[in-house]
Design a protein around this motif. Structure first.
Motif, PDB file in Angstrom:
ATOM      1  N   ASP A 197       0.856  -1.183   0.000  1.00  0.00           N
ATOM      2  CA  ASP A 197       0.000   0.000   0.000  1.00  0.00           C
ATOM      3  C   ASP A 197       0.901   1.245   0.000  1.00  0.00           C
ATOM      4  N   GLY A 241      -5.932   6.582   4.163  1.00  0.00           N
ATOM      5  CA  GLY A 241      -6.361   5.182   4.156  1.00  0.00           C
ATOM      6  C   GLY A 241      -5.574   4.357   3.154  1.00  0.00           C
ATOM      7  N   ASN A 264      -4.978  -6.729  10.531  1.00  0.00           N
ATOM      8  CA  ASN A 264      -6.326  -6.318  10.195  1.00  0.00           C
ATOM      9  C   ASN A 264      -7.132  -7.599  10.000  1.00  0.00           C
ATOM     10  N   ARG A 300      -9.656  -8.154   7.829  1.00  0.00           N
ATOM     11  CA  ARG A 300     -10.454  -7.893   6.625  1.00  0.00           C
ATOM     12  C   ARG A 300      -9.495  -7.596   5.501  1.00  0.00           C
ATOM     13  N   GLY A 341      -7.598  -5.184   2.976  1.00  0.00           N
ATOM     14  CA  GLY A 341      -7.199  -3.784   3.017  1.00  0.00           C
ATOM     15  C   GLY A 341      -7.887  -3.030   1.891  1.00  0.00           C
ATOM     16  N   ASP A 342      -8.010  -1.740   2.059  1.00  0.00           N
ATOM     17  CA  ASP A 342      -8.507  -0.883   0.995  1.00  0.00           C
ATOM     18  C   ASP A 342      -7.434   0.171   0.799  1.00  0.00           C
ATOM     19  N   GLU A 389      -5.684  -2.416  -1.003  1.00  0.00           N
ATOM     20  CA  GLU A 389      -5.031  -3.674  -1.379  1.00  0.00           C
ATOM     21  C   GLU A 389      -5.993  -4.661  -2.033  1.00  0.00           C
TER      22      GLU A 389
HETATM   23  N1  GLY Z   1      -4.814   0.071   3.306  1.00  0.00           N
HETATM   24  C1  GLY Z   1      -4.683  -0.170   4.682  1.00  0.00           C
HETATM   25  C2  GLY Z   1      -5.883  -0.690   5.330  1.00  0.00           C
HETATM   26  O1  GLY Z   1      -6.855  -1.029   4.691  1.00  0.00           O
HETATM   27  O2  GLY Z   1      -5.876  -0.796   6.554  1.00  0.00           O
END
Ligand code: GLY
Ligand code: AMP
Length: 424
Positions: free
Chosen positions: A212, A226, A285, A287, A289-290, A292
């Motif tokens: 990321d 984010g 995390n 879940r 990633g956003d 990713e």
């Molecule tokens: N891109 C990092 C996250 O989703 O925590």
């Protein structure tokens, strides 16, 4: 089959898009969704943190599966509440979700499970935390225990900064109860990578590595966001190292939680830092990633619905999770000003042109439909994602697609994946 996806980001658009590829899926609902999810299915105005309303909705819609995109509903017990109603949910239960929901819990699990992580202490008293900072010196990292929308970690370069962060969290309570307890840990140096695995409680299936770009500015400058873009695979974590890395940071966690009677089912995301002494886990995390998720799902070849049910049913060993050898690169287009304040309501054009390019998909995040237009409604607006033969080709195609999309006051980093290219 009907499915309910919870969340409203680019990640959720990607999840809806991928799930819709299974012919058994008749209809996808997304709560609350965005302009992209509205094109794949139907948005329903229920917030992602309203557990009773989400459970009611899942029952009324008679969905066969609920997929939790973000961490908040999982930490609040969405899986547990749905289980009581006999509705399958993709994502861990509230206990296991504490791996992300509580930094102190997470660090203690890492310690007990023997996962490499920065040395740390947990504090409930401001004075004790301050004394520890004075004893250890700087740089030092201060982390609010609970969820703080990605803002709860401060890498303090001076004692004053560390103490000020502790005061903000523990005395002024800027993150509410989330900062009443803190983790203070040693600052590590190195490059970061993300490593995600599908988990069925005991078994896991690895996704390829990715990276990321959290800072808003080129060259990793400016405030953290984010995520401004991601690509997969990340050369810092090559395929040959996946198995041993999973032995280090995925397997021990699954074993530990299973032994507690709280098996982890869902996506486990290890945020790694490559230090002089090898990889160290910065965080988990619970879940995708956003952003990713967007490049990872572009590469995923195995049916996502099948994988999700295999995770829920403890049958991950019965299937093979395959990804294309191609590289994927996703560039986030944000609204100027993000992550601070930014304008909204700008019309977005060129989405079809970009989507029409071979191997390109534009995932929408902060967007909403307005009549027959799509307008911006958030800070991270789009994640333009492309597949290519190798990182340079994927990056080139992603930026060609970015050039086709327009809205007023748009902003994107021009160096997504450059870090990876330097390693090749
Ligand atoms: N891109 C990092 C996250 O989703 O925590
Ligand atoms: P976390 O939510 O724990 O991943 O922290 C967010 C970001 O803070 C990470 O992606 C790192 O860039 C940074 N960070 C967290 N822990 C440390 C650490 N121990 N040393 C240096 N940087 C860290």
């Amino acid at each position: 089959m009907k499915i309910l996806v919870v969340g409203s980001g680019g990640r959720e658009h990607a999840l809806c898009w991928k799930l819709s590829q299974n012919p058994k899926v008749e209809q996808i609902f997304c709560a609350p969704g965005n302009g992209g999810t509205a094109q794949v299915g139907e948005n329903i105005a229920v917030k992602d943190d309203d557990i009773p309303a989400l459970v009611k909705l899942a029952k009324e819609l008679e969905v066969a599966l609920v997929v939790a995109g973000p961490e908040v509903p999982l930490v609040l017990g969405l899986q547990n509440a749905l289980q009581q109603e006999g509705i399958p949910c993709f994502g861990p239960n509230a206990y296991a979700a504490n791996l992300e929901g509580s930094k102190a819990f997470s660090k203690n699990v890492m310690h007990d499970a023997g996962v490499p992580t920065a040395p740390f202490r947990v504090f409930d008293e401001f004075e004790d935390a301050v004394a520890f900072v004075k004893e250890k010196g700087t740089p030092i990292v201060v982390k609010a225990d609970g969820l703080a929308a990605g803002k709860g970690v401060v890498v303090a370069m001076s004692e004053e900064e560390a103490i000020e962060s502790l005061e903000d969290m523990m005395v002024k309570k800027v993150f509410g109860t989330a900062g009443e307890r803190v983790v203070v840990e040693e600052a590590l140096k190195g490059e970061e990578a993300s490593f995600l695995a599908f988990c069925d409680g005991i078994n896991y299936a690895l996704l390829p590595s990715c990276q990321d770009h959290k800072a808003v500015g080129e060259g990793d400058t400016g405030p953290n966001t984010g995520g401004m873009g991601a690509y997969s695979p990340a050369p810092i974590l090559p395929k040959e190292k996946y198995a041993e890395t999973a032995e280090l940071c995925i397997k021990p966690i699954l074993k530990h939680l299973a032994a507690k009677g709280e098996p982890f089912k869902g996506v486990l995301y290890a945020g790694l830092m490559y230090t002089e002494n090898g990889p160290s886990v910065l965080e988990y995390n619970v879940r995708f990633g956003d952003p990713e998720c967007q490049p990872l799902l572009m590469r995923l070849e195995t049916d996502l619905l099948e994988i999700m049910f295999a995770c829920i049913d403890g049958k991950l060993n019965d299937i093979e999770v395959k990804c294309t050898e191609q590289t994927a690169c996703g560039v986030v287009i944000a609204a100027e000003g993000y992550p601070a304040s930014y304008p909204k309501g700008m019309e977005i054009t060129g989405l079809e042109d970009a989507d029409a390019m071979e191997g390109v998909k534009v995932f929408q995040a902060g967007t909403k439909p307005e009549g027959d237009k799509i307008v911006t409604s958030g800070g991270r607006v789009l994640c333009v994602t492309a597949l290519g033969d190798g990182l340079a080709a994927a990056q080139k195609k992603a930026y060609e697609a970015v050039a086709k999309v327009h809205f007023d006051k748009s902003y994107f980093r021009k160096d997504i994946a450059d870090k990876g290219l330097k390693r090749l």
